[in-house]
Scaffold this active site. Sequence first.
Site, PDB file in Angstrom:
ATOM      1  N   TRP A 158       6.601   3.134  -1.789  1.00 35.78           N
ATOM      2  CA  TRP A 158       5.649   2.063  -2.058  1.00 35.78           C
ATOM      3  C   TRP A 158       4.194   2.493  -1.974  1.00 35.78           C
ATOM      4  O   TRP A 158       3.308   1.700  -2.244  1.00 35.78           O
ATOM      5  CB  TRP A 158       5.862   0.916  -1.057  1.00 35.78           C
ATOM      6  CG  TRP A 158       6.134   1.398   0.333  1.00 35.78           C
ATOM      7  CD1 TRP A 158       7.373   1.472   0.927  1.00 35.78           C
ATOM      8  CD2 TRP A 158       5.213   1.920   1.283  1.00 35.78           C
ATOM      9  NE1 TRP A 158       7.261   2.006   2.196  1.00 35.78           N
ATOM     10  CE2 TRP A 158       5.942   2.292   2.445  1.00 35.78           C
ATOM     11  CE3 TRP A 158       3.827   2.122   1.286  1.00 35.78           C
ATOM     12  CZ2 TRP A 158       5.347   2.854   3.568  1.00 35.78           C
ATOM     13  CZ3 TRP A 158       3.231   2.687   2.411  1.00 35.78           C
ATOM     14  CH2 TRP A 158       3.992   3.034   3.538  1.00 35.78           C
ATOM     15  N   ASN A 159       3.906   3.730  -1.565  1.00 31.54           N
ATOM     16  CA  ASN A 159       2.503   4.034  -1.259  1.00 31.54           C
ATOM     17  C   ASN A 159       1.643   4.251  -2.516  1.00 31.54           C
ATOM     18  O   ASN A 159       0.510   3.799  -2.584  1.00 31.54           O
ATOM     19  CB  ASN A 159       2.397   5.198  -0.280  1.00 31.54           C
ATOM     20  CG  ASN A 159       3.036   6.460  -0.780  1.00 31.54           C
ATOM     21  OD1 ASN A 159       3.953   6.422  -1.598  1.00 31.54           O
ATOM     22  ND2 ASN A 159       2.568   7.581  -0.303  1.00 31.54           N
ATOM     23  N   LYS A 182      14.840   2.894  -9.441  1.00 35.11           N
ATOM     24  CA  LYS A 182      14.947   1.945  -8.331  1.00 35.11           C
ATOM     25  C   LYS A 182      13.681   2.071  -7.474  1.00 35.11           C
ATOM     26  O   LYS A 182      13.538   3.018  -6.697  1.00 35.11           O
ATOM     27  CB  LYS A 182      16.179   2.228  -7.477  1.00 35.11           C
ATOM     28  CG  LYS A 182      16.498   1.041  -6.568  1.00 35.11           C
ATOM     29  CD  LYS A 182      17.010   1.414  -5.204  1.00 35.11           C
ATOM     30  CE  LYS A 182      15.980   1.920  -4.254  1.00 35.11           C
ATOM     31  NZ  LYS A 182      14.900   0.998  -3.873  1.00 35.11           N
ATOM     32  N   LEU A 260       9.189  14.844  -0.201  1.00 37.44           N
ATOM     33  CA  LEU A 260       9.362  14.151   1.076  1.00 37.44           C
ATOM     34  C   LEU A 260       8.056  14.083   1.880  1.00 37.44           C
ATOM     35  O   LEU A 260       6.976  14.121   1.319  1.00 37.44           O
ATOM     36  CB  LEU A 260      10.490  14.834   1.856  1.00 37.44           C
ATOM     37  CG  LEU A 260      11.798  14.971   1.055  1.00 37.44           C
ATOM     38  CD1 LEU A 260      12.837  15.741   1.841  1.00 37.44           C
ATOM     39  CD2 LEU A 260      12.341  13.618   0.633  1.00 37.44           C
ATOM     40  N   CYS A 292       1.316  11.139   1.372  1.00 35.91           N
ATOM     41  CA  CYS A 292       2.159  12.214   1.919  1.00 35.91           C
ATOM     42  C   CYS A 292       1.367  13.502   2.123  1.00 35.91           C
ATOM     43  O   CYS A 292       1.680  14.292   2.998  1.00 35.91           O
ATOM     44  CB  CYS A 292       3.318  12.463   0.982  1.00 35.91           C
ATOM     45  SG  CYS A 292       2.790  12.770  -0.699  1.00 35.91           S
ATOM     46  N   GLU A 391       5.180  12.457  11.079  1.00 32.67           N
ATOM     47  CA  GLU A 391       4.387  11.825  10.020  1.00 32.67           C
ATOM     48  C   GLU A 391       4.167  10.365  10.409  1.00 32.67           C
ATOM     49  O   GLU A 391       5.118   9.590  10.484  1.00 32.67           O
ATOM     50  CB  GLU A 391       5.147  11.907   8.691  1.00 32.67           C
ATOM     51  CG  GLU A 391       4.344  11.336   7.556  1.00 32.67           C
ATOM     52  CD  GLU A 391       5.090  11.356   6.238  1.00 32.67           C
ATOM     53  OE1 GLU A 391       6.246  10.894   6.206  1.00 32.67           O
ATOM     54  OE2 GLU A 391       4.514  11.817   5.252  1.00 32.67           O
TER      55      GLU A 391
HETATM   56  P1  NAD Z   1      11.664   5.640   2.310  1.00 31.93           P
HETATM   57  O1  NAD Z   1      12.298   6.967   2.418  1.00 31.93           O
HETATM   58  O2  NAD Z   1      11.928   4.640   3.353  1.00 31.93           O
HETATM   59  O3  NAD Z   1      12.076   4.941   0.931  1.00 31.93           O
HETATM   60  C1  NAD Z   1      11.886   5.582  -0.315  1.00 31.93           C
HETATM   61  C2  NAD Z   1      12.798   4.949  -1.341  1.00 31.93           C
HETATM   62  O4  NAD Z   1      14.162   5.171  -0.962  1.00 31.93           O
HETATM   63  C3  NAD Z   1      12.635   3.443  -1.470  1.00 31.93           C
HETATM   64  O5  NAD Z   1      12.794   3.082  -2.816  1.00 31.93           O
HETATM   65  C4  NAD Z   1      13.785   2.923  -0.652  1.00 31.93           C
HETATM   66  O6  NAD Z   1      14.167   1.624  -1.034  1.00 31.93           O
HETATM   67  C5  NAD Z   1      14.873   3.937  -0.977  1.00 31.93           C
HETATM   68  N1  NAD Z   1      15.977   4.018  -0.015  1.00 31.93           N
HETATM   69  C6  NAD Z   1      15.977   3.703   1.297  1.00 31.93           C
HETATM   70  N2  NAD Z   1      17.197   3.954   1.833  1.00 31.93           N
HETATM   71  C7  NAD Z   1      17.966   4.458   0.836  1.00 31.93           C
HETATM   72  C8  NAD Z   1      19.306   4.947   0.755  1.00 31.93           C
HETATM   73  N3  NAD Z   1      20.105   4.956   1.818  1.00 31.93           N
HETATM   74  N4  NAD Z   1      19.755   5.397  -0.436  1.00 31.93           N
HETATM   75  C9  NAD Z   1      18.958   5.429  -1.514  1.00 31.93           C
HETATM   76  N5  NAD Z   1      17.690   4.975  -1.505  1.00 31.93           N
HETATM   77  C10 NAD Z   1      17.186   4.503  -0.340  1.00 31.93           C
HETATM   78  O7  NAD Z   1      10.107   5.948   2.128  1.00 31.93           O
HETATM   79  P2  NAD Z   1       8.927   4.908   2.092  1.00 31.93           P
HETATM   80  O8  NAD Z   1       8.746   4.401   3.484  1.00 31.93           O
HETATM   81  O9  NAD Z   1       9.119   3.966   0.956  1.00 31.93           O
HETATM   82  O10 NAD Z   1       7.684   5.870   1.699  1.00 31.93           O
HETATM   83  C11 NAD Z   1       7.000   6.630   2.607  1.00 31.93           C
HETATM   84  C12 NAD Z   1       7.528   8.045   2.642  1.00 31.93           C
HETATM   85  O11 NAD Z   1       7.456   8.631   1.355  1.00 31.93           O
HETATM   86  C13 NAD Z   1       6.704   8.960   3.536  1.00 31.93           C
HETATM   87  O12 NAD Z   1       7.557   9.751   4.309  1.00 31.93           O
HETATM   88  C14 NAD Z   1       5.921   9.812   2.556  1.00 31.93           C
HETATM   89  O13 NAD Z   1       5.509  11.061   3.044  1.00 31.93           O
HETATM   90  C15 NAD Z   1       6.878   9.948   1.445  1.00 31.93           C
HETATM   91  N6  NAD Z   1       6.179  10.301   0.212  1.00 31.93           N
HETATM   92  C16 NAD Z   1       6.293  11.585  -0.266  1.00 31.93           C
HETATM   93  C17 NAD Z   1       5.611  11.962  -1.395  1.00 31.93           C
HETATM   94  C18 NAD Z   1       5.716  13.362  -1.936  1.00 31.93           C
HETATM   95  O14 NAD Z   1       5.415  13.540  -3.100  1.00 31.93           O
HETATM   96  N7  NAD Z   1       6.132  14.335  -1.169  1.00 31.93           N
HETATM   97  C19 NAD Z   1       4.812  11.036  -2.067  1.00 31.93           C
HETATM   98  C20 NAD Z   1       4.707   9.748  -1.562  1.00 31.93           C
HETATM   99  C21 NAD Z   1       5.410   9.388  -0.420  1.00 31.93           C
END
Ligand code: NAD
Length: 489
Positions: A158-159, A182, A260, A292, A391
Amino acid sequence: MSVTGEHRMLIDGELVEAESGATYANVNPATEEVIGQVADAAAPDMDRAISSARRAFDESEWATNPELRIRGLRQLHEALNKERETLRPQIVAEVGAPIMLTYAVQMDSCIDDMEWDIECINRIEWEYDLPIHEFFGMRSARRVVREPIGVVGAITPWNFPFMLNLSKIVPALAAGNSVVLKPAPDTPWSATFIGKLVAEYTDIPSGVFNVVTSGDPATVGQMLTDDPRVDMISFTGSTAVGKRIMAGGAETLKRVFLELGGKSANIVLDDADLAAQAGMGAMVCMHGGQGCAITTRMLLPRSRYDEGVELLKAAFEGWSYGDPTDPANMQGPLINARQRDRVLGYIEQGKAEGARLLVGGNRPPQFEKGYYVEPTLFVDVDPDSTLAQEEIFGPVLSVIPYETDDDAVRIANNSKYGLSGAVNGKDLDRAYGIAKRIRTGTIAVNGGQWFGPDSPFGGYKQSGLGREHGIAGFEEYLETKTIGLPAPE
Ligand code: NAD
């Protein structure tokens, strides 16, 4: 001003409600108001999206007709350009993103950069010949052919939701795959908007692109990772969920691409301009620290530590934040109450573990509504403590003193993450030499920006697998086939 977004999903070429008719609320994190509803998909909806993506890949000409792909994606690009001002307030409202960021990475720059990915269709060498080779007494010609992988499940956070949605779907589709997107439950409109434009403005065949929104991400997200009809998962999100996705995908040996978390370090060298670095330090609060690749650890040389800390304190105290619709603010709220409470929990833990809290650390009393956290500055942070290792994803900077350049490199690399970082000092050669020793996928030297549509971006260690953007990013969505042929006489 009331803002609304598309509440329907895109499945098999049609804008649809959930089969059950269920919806869930989209909430503005700055006001805590419900700004609209969105379809709340369950298993039957995801099942339909996966089968339509599978059929579109196997039966439509999307995978084999590059002209159709260029036309369809350029139509989408044109529609996005036309509808920018419809989308901008939606992003600000559902993400709580400072409006100034929508003129850059939250929206405009990724629309501007889209053509680069489309052009990759012409950049990639789709077929090439290897020299004649003799094997078992037979001379053979060999042709290497690049092909799309198949059905890609794209799962996004969502960020920076719109940017990350485009970062996945444009190269995946341009490479000839079909996609089920999704999005995160908190930011559905940044995905349904794209679905609506695909349905209304483009010749992209039905089923090639699908959007499935759900308030219960684990169930429908998990279906994408488990389903044998899906060939690849392209995931951006937390390291914890990334690991679950990799484990889930193992059963059907899916290609898994993971972007991640991060805990990046800014190494400030002893000849750096400390006033400028203090300004950079406060930038950790941009978008509430929900990025991130933000450098959330600042490493200051012991010889200039007190001076650096004083300048940082002033920068944090002068940082303006609040209403994301106000162009003066580069920090709005966090995405939801759960995330705010998580960040406040880390702050309490930091204090308990002995770090010195110099600025912030609380919910700001001046806002009656909204999931805000004060810009927060911790100094004297132990490099092994929770503050330095986890993080936090909030507006929190951890300052760590160091003695020598080697010491700084050791502290910067003392992390399970390896996403990004920075090195700043007067002597460019020294700073560059240190940057080469940092185990991360990207790094900025003396303010140089590594970001661009053609820059591979991704993580070392537990920050991910694979690269997004650039040719390397496009190739993540391709398979390689080698065809043996009789050598010409
Ligand atoms: P999250 O891991 O909680 O969720 C990410 C996505 O995964 C969402 O769409 C969520 O609904 C889905 N999801 C959750 N559980 C799942 C499952 N069991 N199976 C499949 N899908 C599932 O992350 P968040 O809180 O939405 O975002 C923040 C995180 O994203 C931070 O850790 C950040 O560092 C990371 N991020 C990384 C990058 C990058 O490019 N490396 C960029 C932006 C954000």
